[in-house]
Design a protein around this motif. Structure first.
Motif, short mmCIF file in Angstrom:
data_model
loop_
_atom_site.label_atom_id
_atom_site.label_comp_id
_atom_site.label_asym_id
_atom_site.label_seq_id
_atom_site.Cartn_x
_atom_site.Cartn_y
_atom_site.Cartn_z
N TYR A 196 -0.65 -12.12 -7.01
CA TYR A 196 -1.24 -11.15 -6.09
C TYR A 196 -1.08 -9.77 -6.71
O TYR A 196 0.01 -9.42 -7.18
CB TYR A 196 -0.52 -11.19 -4.74
N SER A 197 -2.14 -8.99 -6.75
CA SER A 197 -2.08 -7.65 -7.34
C SER A 197 -2.63 -6.62 -6.35
O SER A 197 -3.60 -6.88 -5.65
CB SER A 197 -2.89 -7.57 -8.64
N ILE A 198 -1.99 -5.46 -6.33
CA ILE A 198 -2.50 -4.35 -5.53
C ILE A 198 -2.38 -3.08 -6.37
O ILE A 198 -1.32 -2.79 -6.93
CB ILE A 198 -1.76 -4.22 -4.18
N VAL A 199 -3.49 -2.36 -6.52
CA VAL A 199 -3.54 -1.17 -7.36
C VAL A 199 -4.02 0.01 -6.52
O VAL A 199 -5.03 -0.08 -5.82
CB VAL A 199 -4.50 -1.37 -8.56
N PHE A 200 -3.28 1.10 -6.57
CA PHE A 200 -3.68 2.35 -5.93
C PHE A 200 -4.28 3.24 -7.00
O PHE A 200 -3.61 3.61 -7.97
CB PHE A 200 -2.46 3.06 -5.32
N LYS A 201 -5.55 3.63 -6.83
CA LYS A 201 -6.23 4.44 -7.85
C LYS A 201 -7.43 5.14 -7.24
O LYS A 201 -8.21 4.51 -6.51
CB LYS A 201 -6.67 3.54 -9.02
#
Length: 208
Positions: free
Chosen positions: A87-92
């Protein structure tokens, strides 16, 4: 799922020292904030392995996950969970990008609770977190750690978060543990290890 990951992400890490924590004096707190703020100004990147332990009221056993956190100034943050699931979560760019075992999606994070949590996590790498107007900060110490406790002031955050504690090993300016207590009473503990400061991070860490 998004809420749990985002809240757990900030964060950023552990409730092992409640009994031993004592309040810092005003002089001690000022010296601690000054040192962390000064030391972290030169941080461009930060990367750590992490273990997250989440305790939910309705479950007898804690949920333990492992992964890697990557941060790049000024505002890119990635949490990639590798065990026991992907599971990946990226703030950008004021967005949250999610990859749930191959299922990709994005959420507009501007003016959302997640954006504020992201800002606080990023702030932990450059000292600006201590000036966040949406939190009241209190400072504590014990034999091994200096502790900054954040209590939300806005109704938007109070709905989700009761408090967040950041643990800094004595004589260090990088967060090694985070404790979060949600409004529901559920807790999240994240422990960081193998932390690298200003090492090169591949662009792939911030993409899905």
């Amino acid at each position: 799922m998004i809420k749990n990951i985002a809240l757990g992400a900030f964060l950023l890490v552990s409730g092992l020292f409640f009994a031993q924590n004592t309040a810092m004096s005003g002089v001690e707190a000022k010296a601690f904030v000054t040192k962390v703020s000064s030391d972290t100004k030169g941080y461009k990147t930060l990367q750590s392995d992490f273990t997250q332990t989440k305790k939910l009221d309705f479950l007898d056993k804690s949920i333990v996950t492992h992964g890697r956190m990557s941060l790049q100034a000024p505002n890119m943050l990635s949490w990639k969970y590798t065990k026991p699931y992907q599971y990946s979560i990226v703030f950008k760019n004021n967005k949250i990008f999610i990859n749930d075992q191959g299922k990709k999606s994005s959420v507009d994070a501007k003016s959302k609770t997640f954006e504020k949590i992201n800002k606080l996590i990023v702030g932990s790498s450059n000292g600006t977190m201590f000036n966040d107007p949406e939190f009241t900060v209190a400072y504590f110490k014990n034999g091994s750690y200096n502790v900054a406790r954040f209590i939300p002031k806005t109704s938007q955050l109070i709905k989700y978060i009761k408090q967040i504690e950041l643990y800094f090993p004595k004589n260090q300016s990088t967060v090694s543990q985070v404790n979060m207590t949600e409004a529901s009473g559920d807790t999240t503990n994240i422990v960081f290890k193998n932390t690298k400061i200003n090492a090169s991070i591949p662009a792939s860490e911030f993409s899905l």
